[in-house]
Design a protein around this motif. Structure first.
Motif, PDB file in Angstrom:
ATOM      1  N   HIS A 236     -12.563   5.018  -2.372  1.00  0.00           N
ATOM      2  CA  HIS A 236     -11.721   5.311  -3.535  1.00  0.00           C
ATOM      3  C   HIS A 236     -12.486   6.027  -4.647  1.00  0.00           C
ATOM      4  O   HIS A 236     -12.289   5.736  -5.832  1.00  0.00           O
ATOM      5  N   TYR A 243     -10.617  10.309   0.181  1.00  0.00           N
ATOM      6  CA  TYR A 243      -9.268  10.551   0.697  1.00  0.00           C
ATOM      7  C   TYR A 243      -9.227  11.824   1.533  1.00  0.00           C
ATOM      8  O   TYR A 243      -8.563  11.883   2.566  1.00  0.00           O
ATOM      9  N   LEU A 268      -3.792   5.441   2.582  1.00  0.00           N
ATOM     10  CA  LEU A 268      -3.266   6.480   1.697  1.00  0.00           C
ATOM     11  C   LEU A 268      -1.837   6.171   1.249  1.00  0.00           C
ATOM     12  O   LEU A 268      -1.429   6.557   0.154  1.00  0.00           O
ATOM     13  N   TRP A 271      -0.771   4.357  -2.273  1.00  0.00           N
ATOM     14  CA  TRP A 271      -1.185   5.080  -3.472  1.00  0.00           C
ATOM     15  C   TRP A 271      -0.602   4.524  -4.771  1.00  0.00           C
ATOM     16  O   TRP A 271      -1.229   4.614  -5.835  1.00  0.00           O
ATOM     17  N   TYR A 274      -2.664   2.200  -7.338  1.00  0.00           N
ATOM     18  CA  TYR A 274      -3.881   2.629  -8.027  1.00  0.00           C
ATOM     19  C   TYR A 274      -3.593   3.383  -9.322  1.00  0.00           C
ATOM     20  O   TYR A 274      -2.439   3.635  -9.669  1.00  0.00           O
ATOM     21  N   ARG A 278      -6.281   8.451  -9.096  1.00  0.00           N
ATOM     22  CA  ARG A 278      -6.352   8.167  -7.667  1.00  0.00           C
ATOM     23  C   ARG A 278      -4.992   8.379  -7.002  1.00  0.00           C
ATOM     24  O   ARG A 278      -4.922   8.832  -5.855  1.00  0.00           O
ATOM     25  N   GLN A 279      -3.931   8.045  -7.693  1.00  0.00           N
ATOM     26  CA  GLN A 279      -2.589   8.301  -7.157  1.00  0.00           C
ATOM     27  C   GLN A 279      -2.415   9.780  -6.842  1.00  0.00           C
ATOM     28  O   GLN A 279      -1.935  10.155  -5.765  1.00  0.00           O
ATOM     29  N   MET A 282      -4.491  10.821  -3.777  1.00  0.00           N
ATOM     30  CA  MET A 282      -3.944  10.308  -2.517  1.00  0.00           C
ATOM     31  C   MET A 282      -2.670  11.038  -2.136  1.00  0.00           C
ATOM     32  O   MET A 282      -2.462  11.386  -0.963  1.00  0.00           O
ATOM     33  N   ARG A 283      -1.825  11.292  -3.114  1.00  0.00           N
ATOM     34  CA  ARG A 283      -0.583  12.025  -2.843  1.00  0.00           C
ATOM     35  C   ARG A 283      -0.887  13.433  -2.344  1.00  0.00           C
ATOM     36  O   ARG A 283      -0.183  13.953  -1.474  1.00  0.00           O
TER      37      ARG A 283
END
Length: 309
Positions: A236, A243, A268, A271, A274, A278-279, A282-283
């Motif tokens: 992370h 990711y 993932l 998401w 977080y 980080r969201q 990951m998206r």
């Protein structure tokens, strides 16, 4: 009940410490908590396996589930701080327990397994003790170990604490066990789960190792799966490199084994748990996977459902 009470108490302390991270100074442990741990550690009436479990902190994943937004770095710092403080305050106790549970005899009885479990927990705490050569003790155990449990515990302690001899034992362990594929999986896992700023680079290097095979599901789980599930600060990373590493290998694995690829994609899909940065990272990787025209239905459905939820 005693184990559960200890876990809940430790969880509350970790949560309070996480809240203090922003102040720049983690909270010190209370004298009562330290005394309770000391009493448990030195209570001869408690089964050794239970004692070891009672003194092990709640896992990173368990703490994360208790938070509305997962604070990856805060959880790691809080758990490290508690282990450092317990090692400092109870150093003599940990060492006495470690020495009292030495044995040259190996058997699979519950009593012997509990003894090894407690001894290796003591070693794990002694690695945090200030002004004590925990790495030297771990190296001694590694070299003298008469069983895999003790050798792996010492190996993990040296690698996860980036001891000066870590590279030496990594090579030695490989040379000793390179022909045993199940043990070699553990060799990959321990390195993949080791925290530190160089975690991602270490994992990338392991993908290039001669013993890594993307077509071997067990080897993939022992390296990529372990990194994503057992190395939160490495996976992370705020820059999203963890990711990107996962999504790139999911895309390759999808051609070989869609079921494994789908299972590895699951981290993932969480998401929403977080922070905003980080969201977004990951998206972005989920979006990238969704655009692959040849993506299997296993992975596509998982990704699509996560993004559209």
């Amino acid at each position: 009940n005693r184990w559960e009470a200890g876990q809940q108490l430790s969880l509350r302390i970790i949560q309070r410490m996480i809240a203090s991270v922003g102040t720049g100074q983690l909270l010190p442990l209370s004298a009562d908590y330290i005394a309770a741990c000391a009493k448990t550690l030195n209570d001869a009436s408690i089964d050794k396996a239970l004692k070891a479990r009672a003194l092990a902190l709640p896992s990173h994943a368990y703490v994360a589930e208790s938070l509305p937004v997962v604070d990856v770095d805060g959880i790691h710092q809080a758990r490290e701080s508690i282990q450092q403080q317990l090692a400092q305050h109870l150093q003599a106790d940990w060492l006495a327990v470690y020495e009292a549970n030495q044995s040259d005899d190996f058997d699979l009885s519950p009593a012997s397994m509990g003894q090894r479990f407690l001894k290796n927990l003591a070693l794990a705490y002694l690695m945090y003790a200030p002004d004590f050569d925990g790495a030297g003790l771990a190296l001694q155990q590694y070299r003298r170990a008469s069983n895999m449990t003790d050798q792996l515990a010492a190996f993990r302690a040296l690698v996860h604490h980036a001891a000066a001899t870590a590279d030496e034992v990594i090579d030695d362990f490989y040379q000793q066990w390179q022909h045993d594929q199940l043990v070699l999986d553990k060799w990959f896992t321990i390195q993949a789960s080791a925290p530190g700023a160089d975690a991602l680079q270490r994992v990338k290097a392991l993908f290039e190792h001669a013993e890594f095979d993307l077509k071997n599901p067990n080897r993939v789980r022992s390296l990529l799966g372990a990194f994503c599930a057992m190395n939160p600060t490495g996976f992370h990373r705020v820059d999203g490199e963890g990711y990107r590493l996962l999504s790139s290998y999911v895309a390759q694995l999808d051609v070989l084994n869609p079921q494994i690829a789908a299972r590895l994609t699951i981290p993932l899909t969480r998401w929403k748990r977080y922070d905003a940065d980080r969201q977004a990272a990951m998206r972005a990787e989920l979006d990238r996977l969704r655009t692959i025209k040849s993506l299997s239905s296993d992975v596509y459905e998982l990704v699509n459902k996560s993004l559209d939820a």
